[in-house]
Design an enzyme around this catalytic site. Structure first.
Site, mmCIF file in Angstrom:
data_model
loop_
_atom_site.group_PDB
_atom_site.id
_atom_site.type_symbol
_atom_site.label_atom_id
_atom_site.label_comp_id
_atom_site.label_asym_id
_atom_site.label_seq_id
_atom_site.Cartn_x
_atom_site.Cartn_y
_atom_site.Cartn_z
ATOM 1 C CD GLU A 1 -1.021 0.639 -1.910
ATOM 2 O OE1 GLU A 1 -0.772 -0.500 -2.399
ATOM 3 O OE2 GLU A 1 -0.359 1.655 -2.192
ATOM 4 C CD GLU B 1 3.993 -0.711 -1.510
ATOM 5 O OE1 GLU B 1 2.951 -1.289 -1.141
ATOM 6 O OE2 GLU B 1 4.549 -0.933 -2.617
#
Length: 462
Positions: free
Chosen positions: A365, A165
């Site tokens: 995720e 991220e």
């Protein structure tokens, strides 16, 4: 019965700084340091010093995760743990032994390791000395660290990832002040974003020099969402167009296509905030793209035309081009403040299929964090039917995308064992396994038993 392709990877994700604790670490990362100077910034004053005690409990933890159906585990190697001298990339032997033992223990239980190299955990020494990824020198130091990991563990780890991220590094540290160094500097955020993409490409270059052929793959983990406009009005559509360029394509395009979106480059150039780059750096980015993509998805992104024109006299920030939009009557995870909208996972699958060469990808995720989860304990087990429903609903949309040809090879829930979560510490629990942070006693939740069935059956009954 919704069935997934043969050899579909069922797994869970966590990270070193969120699970290991600070035991025997020579260096602090930025969160270790921030907690040491301002513990009250963290929920109930709980920092990363113990986390879920994975450093000491990894053998029992991995056994428990395998009992919960986790056959693949994504975690990270901490730069601040492994490396003694950041300039020379010399290693700490205790850390080498620890990560070797963890990897060997995973393999012992039939758990495939997916290893990430940077999960918001810049060594504070490099942050203070160079500004972290504000500095191109640090991109070279990161590549040295990555290469050391490949050398030490590449004989057993076949799935590698450079960053988790990167957009959150930008948002948290350089725009909205929820990660250290707590800066608000739009133009600087543009340069840091570029430098992170460059660091990723340099690490991939080292990977390709070391593994010219074979089964080893390298990728990046991006939190993605197609951006939905509030309406079909021209202003809302334009806001969504820019937000998509900034939030998604700024990282997707260089990682997969080897170049930046021309439209984004032009806007940043016209605004006078375009990153500093060289032809040599752009060649490194062009020639070192990823083999596989990890996608983190939790909630949709909805935007509308900004209330204030971006032509106004104001400091440059990316959100001068859009305002966030909250859809009326949306389904919410009210504990986290996130909309629940599973269809986005289908939209992501189709976007990757149609616009990014149908690259090999997986959901790295996806999960639901709930506060005060002890209120759902019955007979010693967390009855988290809400989490099971959340996963099922998202898997249905993912399955639809796979049926329509998207090349997705796995689904990893966040997370295996309740983990420490940055400023929020343990306010929201995401795990298939509960961690009593006072005793470090860990127990499988109802969702963990269900996930075992899901994993073993390679699907589930609707």
């Amino acid at each position: 019965m919704i069935e997934f392709p043969n050899n579909f990877a069922w797994g869970a994700a966590t990270s070193g700084p969120q699970s290991e604790g600070g035991f025997k670490k020579k260096h602090q990362n930025n969160f270790d340091y921030w907690y040491s100077i301002d513990p009250n910034a963290f929920y109930k004053g709980v920092g990363p010093d113990t986390a879920s005690n994975f450093y000491n409990d990894y053998k029992d933890d991995l056994k428990l995760m395998r009992e919960a159906g986790i056959k693949n585990l994504r975690t990270s190697i901490q730069w601040s743990r492994l490396i003694d001298d950041f300039e020379e990339a010399t290693v700490n032997q205790d850390a080498v032994d620890f990560y070797n033992n963890v990897i060997d223990e995973m393999i012992k239980y039939g758990i495939t390791p997916y290893i990430n190299l940077h999960h918001f955990d810049m060594p504070i020494e490099l942050q203070k000395k160079y500004g972290g990824f504000e500095s191109k020198h640090v991109t070279d130091l990161f590549a040295k660290f990555a290469d050391k990991c490949f050398e030490l563990f590449g004989d057993r780890v076949h799935h590698w990832f450079t960053f988790n991220e990167p957009k959150v590094i930008i948002d948290g540290g350089y725009l909205y002040k929820f990660h250290y160094p707590l800066k608000v500097d739009g133009p600087l955020s543009v340069q840091v974003a570029y430098n992170i993409n460059l660091a990723s490409a340099k690490a991939i270059q080292k990977f390709h020099e070391r593994f010219s052929e074979g089964e080893n793959k390298i990728g990046i983990i991006l939190n993605l969402t197609p951006v939905y406009p509030a309406s079909g009005a021209e202003g809302d559509e334009a806001a969504a167009w820019f937000a998509n360029l900034w939030d998604n394509n700024m990282f997707l395009d260089p990682a997969i296509l080897g170049h930046y979106p021309k439209e984004l480059v032009k806007i940043l150039q016209d605004d006078g905030v375009l990153w500093d780059s060289t032809d040599e750096e752009l060649e490194i980015i062009k020639n070192n793209t990823i083999d596989e993509l990890g996608v983190n998805y939790y909630h949709p992104e909805r935007v509308q035309a900004p209330q204030i024109s971006p032509k106004s006299l104001q400091d440059w920030m990316p959100d001068i081009y859009f305002d966030n939009y909250e859809m009326p009557n949306r389904v919410m995870n009210v504990d986290k403040g996130w909309e629940i909208y599973p269809k986005t996972l289908y939209d992501i699958a189709i976007n990757i299929r149609d616009n990014y060469g149908n690259i090999d990808w997986f959901v790295s995720e996806n999960g639901m964090g709930v506060s005060r989860e002890n209120r759902f304990i019955k007979d010693g087990i967390v009855q988290d039917d809400y989490r099971i429903k959340f996963i099922k609903d998202h898997l249905k949309e993912l399955h639809k995308g796979i049926e329509e040809g998207s090349n997705c090879h796995g689904y990893f829930v966040w997370t295996g064992i309740d983990c420490w979560s940055w400023l929020n510490a343990y306010r929201n629990r995401y795990g298939l396994i509960r961690d009593d942070i006072h005793t470090q006693i860990k127990t499988i939740k109802k969702s963990g038993y269900w996930f075992r069935q899901l994993s073993d059956n390679n699907g589930f009954e609707e």
